[in-house]
Write a protein that holds these residues in place. Structure first.
Motif, mmCIF file in Angstrom:
data_model
loop_
_atom_site.group_PDB
_atom_site.id
_atom_site.type_symbol
_atom_site.label_atom_id
_atom_site.label_comp_id
_atom_site.label_asym_id
_atom_site.label_seq_id
_atom_site.Cartn_x
_atom_site.Cartn_y
_atom_site.Cartn_z
ATOM 1 N N ILE A 314 -11.474 0.899 0.664
ATOM 2 C CA ILE A 314 -10.457 0.284 1.522
ATOM 3 C C ILE A 314 -10.238 -1.171 1.129
ATOM 4 O O ILE A 314 -9.105 -1.638 0.985
ATOM 5 C CB ILE A 314 -10.868 0.399 3.004
ATOM 6 C CG1 ILE A 314 -10.880 1.865 3.442
ATOM 7 C CG2 ILE A 314 -9.943 -0.422 3.896
ATOM 8 C CD1 ILE A 314 -11.456 2.095 4.827
ATOM 9 N N GLU A 315 -11.333 -1.894 0.936
ATOM 10 C CA GLU A 315 -11.234 -3.315 0.591
ATOM 11 C C GLU A 315 -10.526 -3.502 -0.734
ATOM 12 O O GLU A 315 -9.682 -4.398 -0.893
ATOM 13 C CB GLU A 315 -12.641 -3.919 0.532
ATOM 14 C CG GLU A 315 -12.641 -5.412 0.315
ATOM 15 C CD GLU A 315 -14.056 -5.979 0.343
ATOM 16 O OE1 GLU A 315 -14.224 -7.146 -0.053
ATOM 17 O OE2 GLU A 315 -14.984 -5.244 0.743
ATOM 18 N N LEU A 316 -10.804 -2.631 -1.695
ATOM 19 C CA LEU A 316 -10.183 -2.733 -3.017
ATOM 20 C C LEU A 316 -8.676 -2.493 -2.918
ATOM 21 O O LEU A 316 -7.873 -3.217 -3.529
ATOM 22 C CB LEU A 316 -10.813 -1.714 -3.963
ATOM 23 C CG LEU A 316 -10.297 -1.725 -5.406
ATOM 24 C CD1 LEU A 316 -10.605 -3.064 -6.066
ATOM 25 C CD2 LEU A 316 -10.915 -0.578 -6.200
ATOM 26 N N MET A 317 -8.258 -1.506 -2.123
ATOM 27 C CA MET A 317 -6.825 -1.208 -1.966
ATOM 28 C C MET A 317 -6.085 -2.353 -1.284
ATOM 29 O O MET A 317 -5.005 -2.760 -1.700
ATOM 30 C CB MET A 317 -6.644 0.094 -1.173
ATOM 31 C CG MET A 317 -6.734 1.341 -2.016
ATOM 32 S SD MET A 317 -6.301 2.798 -1.054
ATOM 33 C CE MET A 317 -7.743 2.978 -0.040
ATOM 34 N N LEU A 318 -6.661 -2.863 -0.206
ATOM 35 C CA LEU A 318 -5.981 -3.893 0.566
ATOM 36 C C LEU A 318 -5.853 -5.188 -0.232
ATOM 37 O O LEU A 318 -4.870 -5.930 -0.082
ATOM 38 C CB LEU A 318 -6.722 -4.151 1.875
ATOM 39 C CG LEU A 318 -6.792 -2.969 2.865
ATOM 40 C CD1 LEU A 318 -7.466 -3.398 4.158
ATOM 41 C CD2 LEU A 318 -5.392 -2.432 3.161
ATOM 42 N N ASN A 319 -6.827 -5.481 -1.073
ATOM 43 C CA ASN A 319 -6.796 -6.724 -1.853
ATOM 44 C C ASN A 319 -5.850 -6.653 -3.049
ATOM 45 O O ASN A 319 -5.436 -7.688 -3.584
ATOM 46 C CB ASN A 319 -8.200 -7.073 -2.349
ATOM 47 C CG ASN A 319 -9.101 -7.533 -1.216
ATOM 48 O OD1 ASN A 319 -8.617 -7.973 -0.173
ATOM 49 N ND2 ASN A 319 -10.406 -7.414 -1.407
ATOM 50 N N SER A 320 -5.504 -5.442 -3.486
ATOM 51 C CA SER A 320 -4.698 -5.309 -4.707
ATOM 52 C C SER A 320 -3.284 -4.815 -4.437
ATOM 53 O O SER A 320 -2.559 -4.474 -5.365
ATOM 54 C CB SER A 320 -5.385 -4.332 -5.674
ATOM 55 O OG SER A 320 -5.506 -3.050 -5.062
ATOM 56 N N SER A 321 -2.864 -4.813 -3.176
ATOM 57 C CA SER A 321 -1.557 -4.246 -2.839
ATOM 58 C C SER A 321 -0.540 -5.331 -2.511
ATOM 59 O O SER A 321 -0.871 -6.348 -1.897
ATOM 60 C CB SER A 321 -1.688 -3.298 -1.643
ATOM 61 O OG SER A 321 -2.558 -2.233 -1.948
ATOM 62 N N ASN A 322 0.677 -5.086 -2.922
ATOM 63 C CA ASN A 322 1.801 -5.964 -2.592
ATOM 64 C C ASN A 322 2.722 -5.222 -1.631
ATOM 65 O O ASN A 322 3.367 -4.234 -1.996
ATOM 66 C CB ASN A 322 2.587 -6.335 -3.856
ATOM 67 C CG ASN A 322 1.763 -7.181 -4.802
ATOM 68 O OD1 ASN A 322 1.069 -8.097 -4.366
ATOM 69 N ND2 ASN A 322 1.837 -6.870 -6.082
ATOM 70 N N PHE A 323 2.786 -5.678 -0.399
ATOM 71 C CA PHE A 323 3.563 -4.989 0.621
ATOM 72 C C PHE A 323 5.001 -5.490 0.639
ATOM 73 O O PHE A 323 5.268 -6.678 0.456
ATOM 74 C CB PHE A 323 2.945 -5.211 2.009
ATOM 75 C CG PHE A 323 1.633 -4.506 2.185
ATOM 76 C CD1 PHE A 323 1.603 -3.182 2.564
ATOM 77 C CD2 PHE A 323 0.433 -5.173 1.977
ATOM 78 C CE1 PHE A 323 0.392 -2.530 2.724
ATOM 79 C CE2 PHE A 323 -0.779 -4.532 2.133
ATOM 80 C CZ PHE A 323 -0.797 -3.198 2.520
ATOM 81 N N ILE A 324 5.934 -4.557 0.889
ATOM 82 C CA ILE A 324 7.346 -4.916 1.080
ATOM 83 C C ILE A 324 7.800 -4.339 2.409
ATOM 84 O O ILE A 324 7.273 -3.321 2.874
ATOM 85 C CB ILE A 324 8.246 -4.386 -0.058
ATOM 86 C CG1 ILE A 324 8.144 -2.864 -0.152
ATOM 87 C CG2 ILE A 324 7.879 -5.028 -1.374
ATOM 88 C CD1 ILE A 324 9.136 -2.261 -1.117
ATOM 89 N N LEU A 325 8.811 -4.986 3.032
ATOM 90 C CA LEU A 325 9.317 -4.543 4.314
ATOM 91 C C LEU A 325 9.940 -3.163 4.183
ATOM 92 O O LEU A 325 10.663 -2.891 3.227
ATOM 93 C CB LEU A 325 10.363 -5.527 4.837
ATOM 94 C CG LEU A 325 10.840 -5.342 6.275
ATOM 95 C CD1 LEU A 325 9.687 -5.560 7.247
ATOM 96 C CD2 LEU A 325 11.975 -6.317 6.578
ATOM 97 N N SER A 326 9.662 -2.272 5.146
ATOM 98 C CA SER A 326 10.214 -0.920 5.103
ATOM 99 C C SER A 326 11.728 -0.968 5.154
ATOM 100 O O SER A 326 12.312 -1.626 6.000
ATOM 101 C CB SER A 326 9.703 -0.099 6.299
ATOM 102 O OG SER A 326 8.321 0.099 6.198
#
Length: 490
Positions: A314-326
């Motif tokens: 979980i920590e690895l995914m959250l730290n490496s993700s770039n979120f965009i608005l839906s």
């Protein structure tokens, strides 16, 4: 050579100008609402339309009278036959006439009934040509704006205008019809004058005497109230729907939005005799490392797996993700979803784990989608399947199932609800909810309607995997009861 090209260019340009001028002349530049002279012309148009329609009615009357006279004669003979069948048919002439009548006469009457008379065709053609003289939707908008301006300048109320009262000048034969009030209400909605629109819709409702027409006003009021988040009041108007009327898309959206609000305010779970157990049968790996599984529903099949994704992952995914608005397909912000999305790099380990949990192949399935819901973040009621046509579905395959990992705890709110089966799933870090979107037969499962409730406090992270049906040919063969759920058109 240059001169020739220049002459050709001038010729083409001239032709374009002439065509454009002709096109401009073909476009009607007058506005009926802007001039009483134009309105006088419109009265003449109405006179011609009335005369044309009267002529059409007379033609139909003549046809109807002829058919009635012939039917009377045929009914008389038929009644004579009914009094004594044997005596009637004992006469060979009667038998011949019966056969001839049914073979020839009734066939002629059938064709005559569906034949359009020449005179009627002329009337229809006249009406078609006169359509070009009728006011357009833009004319109606101008007329509505004129009434709206009168109300603003002279402080007139909808009740006064509907009764035919114009600033002290009252004439009862000019009062507005229910349809007039409805049209003015719709214009007020477009002009963002909701209070005025509600008044016009209520006047329209009070003037309609037919339940089907009344429901049009009820539906308009419901849409207006729902826009202003008065969902309970909106649903009250929708209770008046006649059984013969199919619900519109807007009505369905209101009902689903209200269901979301009602189900998100309480945590309910359908009482059942389902069990918590260790799943050790989906793949060979689960025999040595069984998964903790909690059954929630058998139709649709739905379970929750516990402790199936680890803090390190979980920590690895959250730290490496770039979120965009839906976003919606048009690139605009979604009105039904408040979240941010991110697609993560496909992980063979996670794909294998999903296969262990579900027994399904991950081939051709959508990539993992990481979604973050902040305060107030939600997703309105929806289905996960695509509802492809038969041709498209055979090529791409629909989403047979959904797996939803919860990557964190939520302080308050944020539950996943299934209102049609009364099931609420509360986010719990490390768990995952899994359900089938399709019946065993491949039909769409309407009970899988679900929603992500707004997050009251905290931040909700979920990881979604939509699984395609095409590679599951040997994993999920059709069951014996597949004929119980035929394909549905929704």
């Amino acid at each position: 050579m240059y001169s020739l090209k220049f002459v050709m260019f001038i010729g083409i340009l001239s032709a374009c100008i002439i065509c454009c001028q002709g096109f401009a002349k073909s476009i009607r530049k007058k506005s009926y609402a802007a001039s009483t002279m134009e309105l006088m012309n419109l009265l003449e148009v109405e006179d011609k339309l009335v005369d044309n329609l009267n002529g059409y009615v007379e033609t139909l009357k003549m046809k109807l009278n002829l058919m009635k006279r012939s039917l009377t004669a045929m009914s008389t003979e038929h009644n004579e036959m009914q009094s004594d069948y044997e005596s009637y048919l004992a006469n060979p002439l009667n038998s011949f006439r019966l056969i001839h009548r049914l073979h020839t006469s009734w066939r002629k009457w059938y064709h005559y009934a569906f034949r359009t008379e020449n005179n009627a065709l002329v009337r229809i053609e006249n009406a078609h040509h006169m359509r070009m003289l009728l006011p357009t939707s833009l004319d109606l908008e101008h007329a509505c704006r004129g009434i709206d301006d009168l109300m603003s300048f002279y402080d007139l109320k909808p009740e006064e205008l509907a009764a035919g009262n114009l600033a002290g000048y009252s004439q009862t034969d000019t009062e507005l019809t229910a349809y007039d009030c409805l049209a003015l209400g719709e214009f007020s909605v477009q002009s963002r004058k909701d209070d005025l629109a509600e008044a016009w819709f209520n006047l329209s409702l009070s003037r309609f005497d037919n339940i089907f027409d009344q429901y049009r006003a009820h539906e308009a009021l419901a849409m207006l109230l729902a826009k202003n988040k008065q969902l309970t009041a909106a649903l009250h108007h929708l209770d008046n729907k006649p059984e013969e009327v199919a619900p519109s898309h807007g009505v369905t959206h209101i009902e689903e939005e209200l269901a979301t609000v009602q189900n998100c305010t309480v945590v309910v779970q359908k009482p059942s005799r389902l069990h918590c157990r260790y799943n050790s049968t989906t793949t060979p790996f689960t025999r040595i490392a069984p998964l903790k599984m909690e059954e929630l529903s058998l139709d649709p099949y739905m379970v929750v797996f516990h402790d199936v994704i680890y803090d390190r992952e979980i920590e690895l995914m959250l730290n490496s993700s770039n979120f965009i608005l839906s976003l919606t397909d048009s690139g605009q912000e979604s009105e039904v979803r408040a979240s941010k999305d991110s697609y993560i790099v496909e992980s063979k380990t996670l794909n294998d784990r999903v296969t262990d949990m579900t027994g399904l192949s991950m081939e051709l399935s959508d990539p993992f989608s990481l979604i973050n819901y902040g305060i107030g973040g939600h997703y309105m009621l929806h289905y996960d399947y695509h509802k492809y046509t038969n041709t498209t579905r055979a090529k791409y395959g629909d989403r047979i199932a959904t797996l939803l990992f919860y990557l964190g705890e939520v302080d308050s709110g944020g539950a996943t609800i299934f209102p049609r089966i009364n099931i609420t799933v509360t986010p719990k870090k490390g768990s995952a909810v899994f359900w089938y979107n399709l019946h065993n037969s491949g039909a769409l499962h309407l009970e899988t309607l679900h929603s992500a409730c707004p997050v009251i406090s905290g931040s909700k992270y979920v990881l979604t995997k939509w699984i395609n049906e095409l590679p599951q040919m040997f994993s999920t063969p059709c069951m014996k009861d597949s004929n119980l759920h035929p394909p549905q058109n929704v």
